[in-house]
Write an enzyme that holds these catalytic residues in place. Structure first.
Site, PDB file in Angstrom:
ATOM      1  CG  ASN A  21      -8.951  92.325 -96.533  1.00 26.88           C
ATOM      2  OD1 ASN A  21     -10.210  91.044 -96.752  1.00 26.88           O
ATOM      3  ND2 ASN A  21      -8.123  92.180 -96.277  1.00 26.88           N
ATOM      4  CD1 TRP A  22     -15.944  94.023 -95.386  1.00 28.54           C
ATOM      5  CD2 TRP A  22     -17.452  91.987 -95.692  1.00 28.54           C
ATOM      6  NE1 TRP A  22     -17.027  94.411 -95.666  1.00 28.54           N
ATOM      7  CE2 TRP A  22     -17.550  93.032 -96.316  1.00 28.54           C
ATOM      8  CE3 TRP A  22     -18.155  90.630 -95.330  1.00 28.54           C
ATOM      9  CZ2 TRP A  22     -18.775  93.796 -96.203  1.00 28.54           C
ATOM     10  CZ3 TRP A  22     -19.276  91.689 -96.818  1.00 28.54           C
ATOM     11  CH2 TRP A  22     -20.283  92.419 -96.523  1.00 28.54           C
ATOM     12  CE  LYS A  23      -8.061  92.942 -92.167  1.00 29.84           C
ATOM     13  NZ  LYS A  23      -6.974  93.101 -91.148  1.00 29.84           N
ATOM     14  CG  HIS A 111      -3.959  90.984 -96.100  1.00 29.97           C
ATOM     15  ND1 HIS A 111      -3.768  91.038 -94.507  1.00 29.97           N
ATOM     16  CD2 HIS A 111      -4.462  91.908 -95.632  1.00 29.97           C
ATOM     17  CE1 HIS A 111      -4.096  92.220 -94.075  1.00 29.97           C
ATOM     18  NE2 HIS A 111      -4.425  92.689 -94.540  1.00 29.97           N
ATOM     19  CD  GLU A 113      -4.680  90.553 -91.548  1.00 25.76           C
ATOM     20  OE1 GLU A 113      -5.176  89.731 -91.943  1.00 25.76           O
ATOM     21  OE2 GLU A 113      -5.222  91.515 -91.102  1.00 25.76           O
ATOM     22  CD  GLU A 183      -3.627  96.673 -96.159  1.00 27.10           C
ATOM     23  OE1 GLU A 183      -4.120  96.980 -96.017  1.00 27.10           O
ATOM     24  OE2 GLU A 183      -3.077  95.134 -96.753  1.00 27.10           O
ATOM     25  N   GLY A 189      -4.878  97.250 -88.133  1.00 29.02           N
ATOM     26  CA  GLY A 189      -5.530  96.954 -87.415  1.00 29.02           C
ATOM     27  C   GLY A 189      -5.352  96.996 -85.846  1.00 29.02           C
ATOM     28  CB  SER A 229      -5.007 102.561 -88.415  1.00 31.26           C
ATOM     29  OG  SER A 229      -5.234 101.067 -87.778  1.00 31.26           O
ATOM     30  N   GLY A 250     -10.214  97.649 -93.143  1.00 33.72           N
ATOM     31  CA  GLY A 250     -10.246  96.822 -92.756  1.00 33.72           C
ATOM     32  C   GLY A 250     -11.084  97.360 -92.085  1.00 33.72           C
ATOM     33  N   GLY A 251     -11.349  97.308 -90.909  1.00 31.22           N
ATOM     34  CA  GLY A 251     -12.078  97.331 -89.523  1.00 31.22           C
ATOM     35  C   GLY A 251     -13.753  98.192 -89.900  1.00 31.22           C
TER      36      GLY A 251
HETATM   37  P1  PGA Z   1      -7.294  97.703 -91.384  1.00 34.07           P
HETATM   38  O1  PGA Z   1      -6.672  96.594 -91.779  1.00 34.07           O
HETATM   39  O2  PGA Z   1      -7.343  98.959 -92.257  1.00 34.07           O
HETATM   40  O3  PGA Z   1      -8.114  97.172 -90.223  1.00 34.07           O
HETATM   41  O4  PGA Z   1      -6.452  98.324 -90.149  1.00 34.07           O
HETATM   42  C1  PGA Z   1      -6.416  96.570 -93.227  1.00 34.07           C
HETATM   43  C2  PGA Z   1      -6.084  95.392 -93.737  1.00 34.07           C
HETATM   44  O5  PGA Z   1      -5.625  94.883 -93.281  1.00 34.07           O
HETATM   45  O6  PGA Z   1      -5.919  95.823 -95.260  1.00 34.07           O
END
Ligand code: PGA
Length: 274
Positions: A21-23, A111, A113, A183, A189, A229, A250-251
């Site tokens: 997930n590149w956000k 998600h 967010e 998640e 993050g 993470s 994500g990251g």
């Molecule tokens: P993260 O993000 O790996 O940076 O914790 C995961 C996500 O939000 O899907």
């Protein structure tokens, strides 16, 4: 019928999925470069019966990235969100049909967010799930608790309720087309990952919840990914939990070296299982 879900290998009950997930990150050229670097190493292995890798870039990059994926037998694209309606006067929104037309086969729904910054609640997410399924795309439904909820030891009922309220109106046939991503919000993050026991406990609880509502065969067919993470340092431990069927990253999906390292670990785990 939904034709986008990957096939599982005979010795795996469920497909294994690693999604990046590149956000809201990267410019077009950077996105193309990253996609090219991921594509080659993965394609060398013939894992398409077992493993699906999904890139979930910002909307404007879906179509250009699709052009790079000439033989999309293992690498798929996903949208980060969609609108709950099929189309019309909704300025600034993106429909599932549009996502499909530019090459997406998956869509993230719910998600944390989106829940936090855009106020998305279970009712709305239910409508989005219906819309994604009716477009023959695969929803990746995200759920997870805050630290406050976990500290009160209410994390399992909380997540199970998110799932019941958003997915349990679906028939057994339709829920089998959904991918679930657990998640924990406190791990997204932050660098704080849930430990092996916490992850397996939750994934098992989700599967039991699905078994009670549907049946064991249905529950066993649904991939449950872990996100929060997840990186090359912990992927092996996380991905070897019996009820974990991959990760939503994500990251660590923003750099080819870290994402490819996770893919390499994944392929080794799958090799050992075959
Ligand atoms: P993260 O993000 O790996 O940076 O914790 C995961 C996500 O939000 O899907």
């Amino acid at each position: 019928m939904n034709t986008t879900s990957p096939q599982s290998a005979p010795n795996r009950k469920r497909p294994f999925i690693v999604a990046g997930n590149w956000k809201m990150n990267k410019l077009l050229e950077e996105a193309q470069a990253l996609c090219k670097e991921i594509y080659d190493p993965v394609l060398k292995e013939k894992w398409n019966q077992v493993l699906s890798v999904i890139l979930i870039p910002p909307f404007p990059y879906l179509h250009p990235l699709k052009q790079l994926l000439a033989k999309p037998d293992i690498l798929y694209l996903g949208g980060q969100n969609c609108h709950e309606s099929r189309g019309g006067a909704f300025t600034g929104e993106v429909s599932t049909e549009m996502l499909k037309s530019v090459g997406a086969t998956y869509v993230l729904v719910g998600h944390s967010e989106r829940r936090k910054y855009f106020g998305e609640k279970n009712d709305l997410l239910s409508s989005k799930i219906n819309n994604v399924l009716s477009t023959d795309l695969t929803p990746i439904f995200c759920c997870g608790e805050s630290l406050q909820v976990r500290n009160k030891n209410l994390h399992i009922p909380y997540v199970c309720e998110q799932i019941s309220n958003t997915l349990f109106h679906l028939s057994a046939r339709d829920i089998k087309k959904v991918v679930i991503a657990y998640e924990p919000i406190w791990a997204i993050g932050t660098g704080n990952t849930a430990n092996r026991e916490e992850i397996q406990e939750m994934h098992e609880a989700i599967r039991n919840h699905l078994t009670i509502q549907y049946d064991d065969e249905t529950a066993q067919a649904i991939p449950i990914l872990y996100g929060g993470s997840c990186k090359s340092e912990n992927a092996e431990v996380i991905f070897s939990c019996p009820d974990v069927d991959g990760g939503l990253i994500g990251g660590a999906s923003l750099e080819a070296t870290s994402f490819n390292a996770i893919l390499e670990i994944t392929v080794n785990i799958l090799k050992n299982q075959s």
